[in-house]
Motif scaffolding. Structure first.
Motif, PDB file in Angstrom:
ATOM      1  N   ILE A 162       1.014  -1.247   0.153  1.00 18.82           N
ATOM      2  CA  ILE A 162      -0.059   0.003   0.203  1.00 18.82           C
ATOM      3  C   ILE A 162       0.977   1.130   0.057  1.00 18.82           C
ATOM      4  O   ILE A 162       1.525   1.650   1.165  1.00 18.82           O
ATOM      5  N   ARG A 163       1.174   1.830  -1.252  1.00 22.58           N
ATOM      6  CA  ARG A 163       2.047   2.843  -1.474  1.00 22.58           C
ATOM      7  C   ARG A 163       1.679   3.786  -0.756  1.00 22.58           C
ATOM      8  O   ARG A 163       0.601   4.497  -0.463  1.00 22.58           O
ATOM      9  N   PRO A 164       2.780   4.800  -0.189  1.00 20.61           N
ATOM     10  CA  PRO A 164       2.495   6.341   0.337  1.00 20.61           C
ATOM     11  C   PRO A 164       2.422   7.145  -0.904  1.00 20.61           C
ATOM     12  O   PRO A 164       3.217   6.956  -1.799  1.00 20.61           O
ATOM     13  N   ILE A 165       1.392   7.809  -1.040  1.00 23.03           N
ATOM     14  CA  ILE A 165       1.204   8.932  -2.105  1.00 23.03           C
ATOM     15  C   ILE A 165       1.776  10.245  -1.868  1.00 23.03           C
ATOM     16  O   ILE A 165       1.334  10.792  -0.727  1.00 23.03           O
ATOM     17  N   VAL A 166       2.642  10.568  -2.278  1.00 18.75           N
ATOM     18  CA  VAL A 166       3.414  11.889  -2.051  1.00 18.75           C
ATOM     19  C   VAL A 166       3.144  12.911  -2.854  1.00 18.75           C
ATOM     20  O   VAL A 166       3.434  12.858  -3.914  1.00 18.75           O
ATOM     21  N   ILE A 167       2.996  14.004  -2.327  1.00 16.33           N
ATOM     22  CA  ILE A 167       2.904  15.465  -3.409  1.00 16.33           C
ATOM     23  C   ILE A 167       3.836  16.212  -2.633  1.00 16.33           C
ATOM     24  O   ILE A 167       3.786  16.631  -1.200  1.00 16.33           O
ATOM     25  N   ASN A 168       4.523  16.933  -3.263  1.00 16.36           N
ATOM     26  CA  ASN A 168       5.622  18.040  -2.604  1.00 16.36           C
ATOM     27  C   ASN A 168       6.458  17.396  -1.402  1.00 16.36           C
ATOM     28  O   ASN A 168       6.585  18.029  -0.360  1.00 16.36           O
ATOM     29  N   ASP A 169       6.815  16.199  -1.449  1.00 14.95           N
ATOM     30  CA  ASP A 169       7.612  15.363  -0.417  1.00 14.95           C
ATOM     31  C   ASP A 169       6.795  15.179   0.688  1.00 14.95           C
ATOM     32  O   ASP A 169       7.047  14.953   1.813  1.00 14.95           O
TER      33      ASP A 169
END
Length: 299
Positions: free
Chosen positions: A187-194
């Protein structure tokens, strides 16, 4: 020497800051040829070359470096003059530029439509971006921004604090259902702007594993979590209102900062700005439970 045209100075600063004619043209909303013509016109009037064209872009010459200081002084004086004149405008008509973060623009659009209907002579321009608009340079008249620490606000801004804002960790309902029946796979971490799944979410029942999925903006982030790619942090007013999403079990939302309504200098005295601030502050107060994450639907 002929007098310098302020419009030429604007083009000079745009090329210097953007590093290219293309970037300057996009920022100013003109074509490539217009920027080149303005720069050539300025160089002719000054009798010096202000830019050197290199493969990596446009670089200021030694003469151009000297011009920058005076050009920025002209720019600052122009903005102060505009702000002072704008602040004395007491008519409920004219242009009102508002900047809001992308997710908040969606939430407030019914309210913005209501304001527009009440004040048909006010021309409304919405800048929906995660970037902080430069109020001093009149890129916007009013900015609604999420602020973690009020001490970080520039001293020249006037602010009205709105509701606190909560964030939580969310997954798609389908992904949660699969996980509960023993589905395997990361279950991936979804990352935006780190910024992805926060450390405080590690106490939850689901753990983010595997390589992160990096989203370039809020729309892609939301689409990714809806698709079941993984879990991510979202404002509660976004995650709780989305029927495809649910809070990650065992992870309570957290308050972290507040919404602020920001203006600069004389701008706040303009009638249309005052009308909007009074209106939107009341609407935000009415949405406080949603913004604070205390109105989540029952599972």
């Amino acid at each position: 020497m002929a007098s310098i045209d302020w419009d030429d100075v604007r083009y000079f600063l745009a090329v210097g800051r953007g590093g290219s004619v293309r970037a300057a043209a996009e920022r100013l909303g003109v074509n490539h040829a217009t920027v080149l013509r303005r720069i050539a016109q300025m160089e002719q009037r000054l009798g010096v070359q202000v830019f050197e064209k290199r493969p990596s872009g446009y670089r200021l010459t030694a003469a151009g470096e000297e011009v920058v200081e005076f050009a920025e002084q002209m720019e600052a004086s122009s903005h102060r003059l505009e702000a002072r004149v704008f602040g004395r405008d007491q008519s409920a008509r004219g242009l009102l530029r508002i900047t809001v973060p992308p997710f908040l623009a969606d939430l407030l659009m019914p309210d913005l439509a209501d304001f527009a209907q009440r004040h048909p002579d006010i021309e409304i321009e919405i800048l929906s971006t995660g970037e902080v608009a430069n109020l001093t340079n009149r890129e916007a008249d009013v900015a609604i921004r999420f602020v973690v620490d009020r001490k970080t606000l520039p001293l020249n801004l006037h602010g009205l604090m709105g509701p606190q804002l909560a964030g939580g960790v969310y997954v798609s309902r389908d992904l949660l259902a699969r996980w509960r029946v023993g589905a395997t796979g990361p279950i991936r971490p979804i990352v935006i702007n780190d910024r992805g799944v926060p450390d405080w979410a590690s106490a939850g029942e689901i753990k983010a594993t595997g390589a992160p999925f990096r989203a370039p903006d809020a729309e892609v982030q939301l689409a990714a979590v809806r698709q079941g790619l993984g879990m991510t942090r979202l404002p509660c007013f976004v995650g709780d209102a989305d029927p495809m999403l649910t809070r990650a079990p065992g992870v309570a939302p957290r308050l972290n900062g507040a919404l602020w309504i920001l203006t600069q200098g004389e701008t706040r005295n303009t009638k249309r700005v005052r009308l909007f601030i009074d209106f939107v502050s009341q609407r935000l107060a009415g949405r406080a439970p949603l913004l604070m994450g205390s109105s989540a639907p029952d599972e």
